[in-house]
Write an enzyme that holds these catalytic residues in place. Sequence first.
Site, PDB file in Angstrom:
ATOM      1  N   SER A 167      19.485  53.081  44.092  1.00 32.23           N
ATOM      2  CA  SER A 167      18.644  52.131  43.349  1.00 32.23           C
ATOM      3  C   SER A 167      19.151  50.713  43.568  1.00 32.23           C
ATOM      4  O   SER A 167      20.362  50.483  43.626  1.00 32.23           O
ATOM      5  CB  SER A 167      18.702  52.420  41.846  1.00 32.23           C
ATOM      6  OG  SER A 167      18.279  53.716  41.580  1.00 32.23           O
ATOM      7  N   ASN A 205      18.336  55.456  37.095  1.00 29.57           N
ATOM      8  CA  ASN A 205      18.514  54.737  38.356  1.00 29.57           C
ATOM      9  C   ASN A 205      19.598  55.450  39.141  1.00 29.57           C
ATOM     10  O   ASN A 205      20.794  55.220  38.947  1.00 29.57           O
ATOM     11  CB  ASN A 205      18.902  53.280  38.091  1.00 29.57           C
ATOM     12  CG  ASN A 205      17.773  52.533  37.426  1.00 29.57           C
ATOM     13  OD1 ASN A 205      16.771  52.205  38.082  1.00 29.57           O
ATOM     14  ND2 ASN A 205      17.877  52.316  36.126  1.00 29.57           N
ATOM     15  N   GLU A 206      19.166  56.341  40.007  1.00 32.91           N
ATOM     16  CA  GLU A 206      20.067  57.204  40.752  1.00 32.91           C
ATOM     17  C   GLU A 206      20.653  56.449  41.947  1.00 32.91           C
ATOM     18  O   GLU A 206      20.175  55.358  42.286  1.00 32.91           O
ATOM     19  CB  GLU A 206      19.288  58.438  41.246  1.00 32.91           C
ATOM     20  CG  GLU A 206      18.717  59.307  40.123  1.00 32.91           C
ATOM     21  CD  GLU A 206      19.793  60.093  39.370  1.00 32.91           C
ATOM     22  OE1 GLU A 206      20.991  59.798  39.504  1.00 32.91           O
ATOM     23  OE2 GLU A 206      19.420  61.005  38.617  1.00 32.91           O
ATOM     24  N   PRO A 207      21.683  57.013  42.610  1.00 31.04           N
ATOM     25  CA  PRO A 207      22.249  56.364  43.799  1.00 31.04           C
ATOM     26  C   PRO A 207      21.153  55.922  44.756  1.00 31.04           C
ATOM     27  O   PRO A 207      20.197  56.676  45.009  1.00 31.04           O
ATOM     28  CB  PRO A 207      23.111  57.477  44.409  1.00 31.04           C
ATOM     29  CG  PRO A 207      23.540  58.285  43.232  1.00 31.04           C
ATOM     30  CD  PRO A 207      22.391  58.251  42.265  1.00 31.04           C
TER      31      PRO A 207
END
Length: 646
Positions: free
Chosen positions: A174, A170-172
């Site tokens: 998300s 869950n990258e920036p």
Amino acid sequence: MEIQSHLLEHTHLKFLLKDVEKIPVRVWDDNIDASKHLAKTIALAINQKQQQGTHCVLGLATGSTPIKVYEELVRLHKEEGLSFANVYTFNLDEYFPMQPDAVQSYVYFMNDHLFNHIDIPKENIHIPDGTIDMDKIPSYCEYYEEKIQSLGGLDIQILGIGRTGHIGFNEPGSWETSKTRLVRLDNLTRQDAQNDFINQEVPYRAITMGIDTILKAKAIYIMAWGAHKASIVKVAVEDQISSTVPSTFLQTHENTHFLLDRSAAAELTRFNTPWLVGICKWNDDLITKAVIWLSEKLAKPILKLTNEDYNENSLSDLIIEEASAYQLNIRVFNRLQHTITGWPGGKPNADDSTRPERAKPAKKRVIIFSPHPDDDVISMGGTFLRLVDQGHEVHVVYQTSGNIAVHDHDALRYIEFMSDLGQETGIISDLSILDDAEKAMRKKKPGQKDTKTVLKVKGLIRKGEARAGARYVGIDDDHIHFLDMPFYETGGTKKNGLGQIDIDIVVDMISSIKPQQVYAAGDLADPHGTHRVCLESIFQAFDQLKKEKWMKDCWLWLYRGAWHEYPIDEIEMAVPISPEELLRKRNAIFMHQSQKDSPPFPGEDVREFWQRAEDRNREAADGFRRLGFAEYEAIEAFRRWKFDWQ
Ligand code: F6R
């Protein structure tokens, strides 16, 4: 051992800390103790469920962080009868697309580190499928969510944290409500993964559980080890909740715990600037840290700090005990000044009462341990040059062969060279071994391990480079030693554990030289943990040799590797490097041609090794200058490791 901060433990202060740290944090001396603690917690949950006649659902992570937890779970299974028969597992994520038999797949990782060694029923294992068709992904993700819920939800979710602040993938950007889905990987994440994809492109996408999937777990344990995680840990624990740092969403979960080692915790307020959040138990180390902090914060040299500066910046405690700020300033200034020396082997015939090293013997026997064949010149090339120039008997000892870190095209070039030489001169009697090696290289699939001969060639390439570097510094060939420690020789990034045979080799080396000074890499942030293991072998060797009379005089100095420097308050010997020495150091690093331009294992830094080394040494010098010390071109820093028996 679990460690505490320098704060006094008053109940009202705990509340203050709670406002700062929005996720409960526990800190251990190292990741091994912390991992054992978590493995024990997981084992307890499994056993409890077993006694209740029900199953336990675990959410699992991959990456370097949980490896020791899995190692301990395997040990608990093999030695203490922990059974996984009632366990269901769900992995956080998998690259997409990804074949399960690829060495980079998380299926491979989980089998290798855990599932192949325990009694979990195969049908209880769930890892997002990296092979499914694109159009089936949404329904597959729904199935993954439903499957978790149908088993009663995750009892425990374990997590690592990425440098982007991601959990799972869950990258920036998300959202808190996100569920299992296909995502694009952040560039920084792909860069960090590059070490596992030698000569291959890192996938752009992955299937990951969402933030919501993770937050539904009954208990969450998030771990981080090493200095390279310290800044993102501070943000995740202390900053406002925001989708730009998805791990901050864990602050909303009632039963999340952050487990850290000392280095990953270093930037938390309670360790970095505890005076801002409570009453401190002051000692000389903490006072030095506080004064340096104040000087940097106000951009004022130490000797110019005033009573008002201390009072207005939560440090009035400090000057209550001293007659004035000026006295405190001088005390700290002198302490730091005494760490700076151009004589790393001690200054002959000088008063050494305030110097970092002893004056006697004037000519010392010195061992520089280098975990890989280039750490000596990268990390302490300037000091190495000084020790040689000042007439000490310097030995350099390369601990591992470094044979996995040579590009295939370089190895092929050397093999072809030997074949050509053999064919044209007839001086190699059997060319078939070279033929086989050449064929193996040409047929090699991405990620596949090298044959023994190819590994030998790669190791010899590095040996030649190391010899050239050490010779350039000025030592004789019989002072250059190669240990080829067996723990390293797996042909892959996963190494064996340290064995007695490794320690014996180090013991023999030290006893054959009986040094007064030993330098070793104390850098624990190296991506494959080799530095950590090499240091452990030296600690164990010292322990084994401690009864020898000459060991009383054998001092151990630690240097940091290519990645991080010691903060100034932790430095115990600062060796200034002249502009000319810095150039010579650069030339010595250049001898390591296989590591130039784009090394196979660059770590998380895009700069070349010589650039990192120079930037780091210049930054250290500049740090001292800003505090009001003399202005040097560059500085190399060391910390002494003191054994209680010395
Ligand atoms: C792994 C995962 C990632 C990692 C994180 C830290 O399944 O989802 O979030 O936990 O990237 O990676 P390491 O542990 O290699 O630093």
